[in-house]
Each structure stands twice: as C-alpha cells, then as structure tokens.
Design a protein around this motif. Structure first.
Motif, short mmCIF file in Angstrom:
data_model
loop_
_atom_site.label_atom_id
_atom_site.label_comp_id
_atom_site.label_asym_id
_atom_site.label_seq_id
_atom_site.Cartn_x
_atom_site.Cartn_y
_atom_site.Cartn_z
N GLU A 55 0.21 -1.36 5.05
CA GLU A 55 0.31 -1.75 6.45
C GLU A 55 0.34 -0.50 7.34
O GLU A 55 1.33 -0.18 7.99
CB GLU A 55 1.55 -2.61 6.69
CG GLU A 55 1.47 -3.91 5.93
CD GLU A 55 2.69 -4.78 6.17
OE1 GLU A 55 2.72 -5.89 5.61
OE2 GLU A 55 3.61 -4.33 6.88
N SER A 56 -0.79 0.23 7.36
CA SER A 56 -0.98 1.32 8.31
C SER A 56 -0.01 2.47 8.14
O SER A 56 0.61 2.93 9.10
CB SER A 56 -0.89 0.79 9.75
OG SER A 56 -1.18 1.82 10.67
N ASP A 57 0.13 2.98 6.92
CA ASP A 57 0.88 4.22 6.71
C ASP A 57 -0.11 5.35 6.59
O ASP A 57 -0.82 5.45 5.59
CB ASP A 57 1.73 4.14 5.43
CG ASP A 57 2.89 3.19 5.61
OD1 ASP A 57 3.14 2.40 4.69
OD2 ASP A 57 3.52 3.24 6.67
N GLU A 58 -0.18 6.22 7.58
CA GLU A 58 -1.18 7.28 7.59
C GLU A 58 -0.56 8.62 7.27
O GLU A 58 0.61 8.86 7.57
CB GLU A 58 -1.88 7.36 8.96
CG GLU A 58 -2.70 6.14 9.30
CD GLU A 58 -1.91 5.11 10.04
OE1 GLU A 58 -2.39 3.98 10.15
OE2 GLU A 58 -0.80 5.44 10.50
N LEU A 63 -7.65 -8.63 7.69
CA LEU A 63 -7.50 -8.28 9.09
C LEU A 63 -6.66 -7.01 9.25
O LEU A 63 -6.98 -6.14 10.07
CB LEU A 63 -6.86 -9.44 9.85
CG LEU A 63 -6.53 -9.20 11.33
CD1 LEU A 63 -7.78 -8.81 12.11
CD2 LEU A 63 -5.89 -10.45 11.93
N MET A 64 -5.60 -6.91 8.47
CA MET A 64 -4.78 -5.69 8.50
C MET A 64 -5.61 -4.48 8.07
O MET A 64 -5.50 -3.40 8.66
CB MET A 64 -3.57 -5.86 7.57
CG MET A 64 -2.56 -6.90 8.01
SD MET A 64 -1.58 -6.41 9.45
CE MET A 64 -0.55 -5.13 8.74
N ASP A 65 -6.44 -4.66 7.04
CA ASP A 65 -7.31 -3.56 6.60
C ASP A 65 -8.24 -3.13 7.72
O ASP A 65 -8.48 -1.93 7.94
CB ASP A 65 -8.14 -4.00 5.39
CG ASP A 65 -7.29 -4.22 4.14
OD1 ASP A 65 -6.13 -3.77 4.13
OD2 ASP A 65 -7.80 -4.84 3.19
N GLU A 66 -8.78 -4.10 8.44
CA GLU A 66 -9.71 -3.79 9.52
C GLU A 66 -9.01 -3.03 10.65
O GLU A 66 -9.58 -2.11 11.24
CB GLU A 66 -10.31 -5.10 10.07
CG GLU A 66 -11.48 -4.89 11.01
CD GLU A 66 -12.71 -4.34 10.33
OE1 GLU A 66 -13.59 -3.80 11.04
OE2 GLU A 66 -12.82 -4.44 9.08
N ALA A 67 -7.78 -3.40 10.94
CA ALA A 67 -7.02 -2.69 11.96
C ALA A 67 -6.73 -1.25 11.54
O ALA A 67 -6.80 -0.32 12.34
CB ALA A 67 -5.71 -3.43 12.26
N ALA A 68 -6.41 -1.07 10.25
CA ALA A 68 -6.17 0.29 9.74
C ALA A 68 -7.46 1.11 9.77
O ALA A 68 -7.44 2.31 10.07
CB ALA A 68 -5.64 0.21 8.31
N ASN A 121 -9.95 -8.19 16.43
CA ASN A 121 -10.66 -8.68 15.25
C ASN A 121 -10.10 -10.00 14.71
O ASN A 121 -10.62 -10.53 13.73
CB ASN A 121 -10.60 -7.63 14.13
CG ASN A 121 -11.46 -6.43 14.43
OD1 ASN A 121 -12.69 -6.49 14.42
ND2 ASN A 121 -10.83 -5.30 14.71
N TRP A 122 -9.07 -10.52 15.34
CA TRP A 122 -8.47 -11.77 14.87
C TRP A 122 -9.50 -12.89 14.69
O TRP A 122 -9.54 -13.53 13.63
CB TRP A 122 -7.36 -12.20 15.83
CG TRP A 122 -6.74 -13.53 15.54
CD1 TRP A 122 -7.21 -14.77 15.90
CD2 TRP A 122 -5.54 -13.78 14.78
NE1 TRP A 122 -6.39 -15.77 15.45
CE2 TRP A 122 -5.36 -15.19 14.76
CE3 TRP A 122 -4.62 -12.97 14.15
CZ2 TRP A 122 -4.28 -15.79 14.12
CZ3 TRP A 122 -3.55 -13.56 13.51
CH2 TRP A 122 -3.38 -14.95 13.48
N PRO A 123 -10.37 -13.17 15.68
CA PRO A 123 -11.30 -14.30 15.53
C PRO A 123 -12.30 -14.12 14.39
O PRO A 123 -12.84 -15.10 13.88
CB PRO A 123 -12.03 -14.35 16.89
CG PRO A 123 -11.15 -13.59 17.83
CD PRO A 123 -10.52 -12.53 17.00
#
Length: 312
Positions: free
Chosen positions: A70-73, A48-53, A103-105
């Motif tokens: 965790e979303s370091d760009e 899920l974290m990957d999908e958010a990134a 995207n949680w569900p």
C-alpha cells in the motif's frame, strides 16, 4: 521464517515511531462494506491500489525507485523538493489519493464512490541499506501473516457459518500451522496454492520495456513493411528510369547532362539509404522504461540482485 520475522521486527520497528490505533480503522471497515469489497481479498480493489502506486512512481520517476503493498516508497538518494519532509509527504499522499479516485471507475465497475477515500502517510529515514532490505522483508512477512489470518477468518465465517466473534475466538492463540490445518482439513484450501498477490503483496519496480517506440509513431511491424515498400520503390524507380531512357529514347541526354542526372540519382539514393539507416538505429535505441507490478519474494537475495539499481 518466524525467527527471521522476529529478527526483522527487532531491528526495524525500533526505527519507526510507534503509532497507536485510532478510530480511522472503523472508517476503513465502513468504506469496504459500503462498496461491497470481497473478503478476504478484493482483486479489483487491489489492482486499483497498484494503479495508484504506479501513478506516484510515474509522477516522480527519478525519486521513487520501489513501491510495495500500500504505497511504501523508498529512494536511497533523493533530491525531490530539496528533501523537505512535509513537501514530499503531502505530495506523495495527494498524488496517490487523486490517482485512486481518478481510476476508481476503471477498476470498480458499476459501483460509484459513495464516501471519500482518504490516505495518510509517514516518511521514515533508514541509515543503511541493510535496514531498507530488512524493512521491506518485514513488511512482506507481515503481509503473509495477515493474509493467512484473514483467509482463515473469513473461511470460518463464509464457509463455516461462524459469527465474527466465534471466528476470532477460534483463531485466538493459533499459529501458522494451525491456520493451515484449519483451511485444508475443514475447507480443502491449500494456502500455498493461493495467488502470490495475496500471499506476497505487490512489488512495483522500474523495468526497461521490450516494446519499442518508433520515431514516427508506427509499430515495428508497420515500419518494417514500410521500409520494404520504400526499398522496392527505390529499386524500381532507378531501374525504370534507366530502362526508359535506353529503350524509348523519350529524353535525349548527352555529355554533361547525362553525368549530372546520374549524379543526382546517386545522391537521392544515398539520402534515402541514410534516412532508412537512421530510422533503424532510432528504433533500436528508443526503448521505453515502465513501472512493472510483480508478486515476488523480497526476503531472499534474488530480488535485490536482479534489481541492484534500487540500492545503487
């Protein structure tokens, strides 16, 4: 590796403004406990974290070139929002948070959100390419260190029957070799055989997709079959007309009329062939670019050589 890690920390952490721990860490613990995340790693939660990134990178495709963990760009040259720090930071964090909730569900099945997930962020500017590489190498080395500790810690609790206090006390003052020995001798766990996702984190980069998008929306297989049918129909149509004219004499053509009909047929065939050739060229040239998640080594040169565009 330990010396290399200290080298990274010595040169990189000085650039980062030190931030003290605050009570939010208790919130993070409660959030994972409330939703029953597996310890030490929950695969669905990490995906899920990957999908958010991914959503952040897709929202700013020309400005976010790389994401880790965790979303370091990072983007070396960026004109996003005229390089205004507050605008960039709030936009990235809000996009990541929205994508996480949205995207949680799809990833956390049969577990509805029971509390609000929140994320914060920092914008750090690095003056040299070397600093950027050192930063990501340091973060990946830190990922390994933290995961080794957490894997051993939860093994002592879940399989060794210890309390959290006892597990912390057992690991106090230990080194990597000590933790590896505990995992292998007491629980038959070879840390090197654990999934790379847990040991190296997630690396998100832009790659050219091998999938080909056709101009008319069909897949390559369907398009190929269509072209074969079209070619066969063209050949049969031309041959059939000429055969009918010669054998059945249903239409009497003579002189100028026959020449005009032949010219029209030739022009029609030429247009079909040109159209087919154009479709073929468009199919070959129109390739998609997509965000790819990998779990690779960012410390060695191989990654940066293969993805040289990140720093170019």
């Amino acid at each position: 590796c330990a010396l290399m890690g200290n080298h990274f920390i010595g040169e990189t952490v000085n650039i980062i403004e030190p931030v003290p721990y605050d009570p939010k860490w208790a919130f993070l613990l409660r959030f994972t406990d409330i939703h029953g995340f597996e310890k030490p790693n929950d695969l669905a939660a990490l995906e899920l974290m990957d999908e958010a990134a991914k959503a952040v990178m897709k929202a700013y495709p020309g400005d976010v070139a790389l994401a880790f963990g965790e979303s370091d760009e990072y983007r070396r040259t960026c004109t996003l929002f005229s390089r205004r720090e507050s605008k960039i930071l709030t936009s990235v964090v809000s996009t990541f948070t929205s994508a996480y909730v949205f995207n949680w569900p799809k990833f956390i099945l049969n577990k509805p959100l029971q509390s609000l997930p929140t994320f914060d962020g920092r914008l750090v500017v690095y003056p040299r390419e070397k600093d950027v590489r050192d930063y990501f190498a340091w973060r990946q080395a830190d990922t390994h260190i933290n995961n080794l500790y957490n894997t051993t810690f939860w093994a002592l609790i879940q399989k060794g029957g210890m309390s959290t206090a006892e597990a912390h006390k057992t690991l106090q003052g230990t080194y990597s070799n000590d933790k590896n020995e505990i995992l292998y001798s007491q629980f038959n766990i070879n840390y090197a055989h654990l999934p790379e996702r847990y040991r190296k984190g997630s690396v998100l980069v832009w790659k050219q997709s091998t999938h080909i998008t056709l101009p008319d929306g069909k897949d390559s297989t369907e398009q190929s079959r269509s072209e074969v049918r079209e070619s066969a129909e063209t050949d049969n149509s031309i041959g059939g007309e000429e055969s009918t004219d010669l054998s059945c004499n249903e239409v009497a053509l003579c002189g100028t009329e026959r020449d005009e009909a032949t010219s029209a047929d030739a022009e029609r065939v030429a247009r079909k062939r040109l159209k087919k050739q154009q479709k073929k060229q468009e199919r070959q040239l129109k390739k998609e670019v997509e965000v790819v998640v990998c779990h690779c080594d960012m410390i060695k040169d191989v990654f940066w050589v293969k993805n040289e565009k990140i720093l170019s």
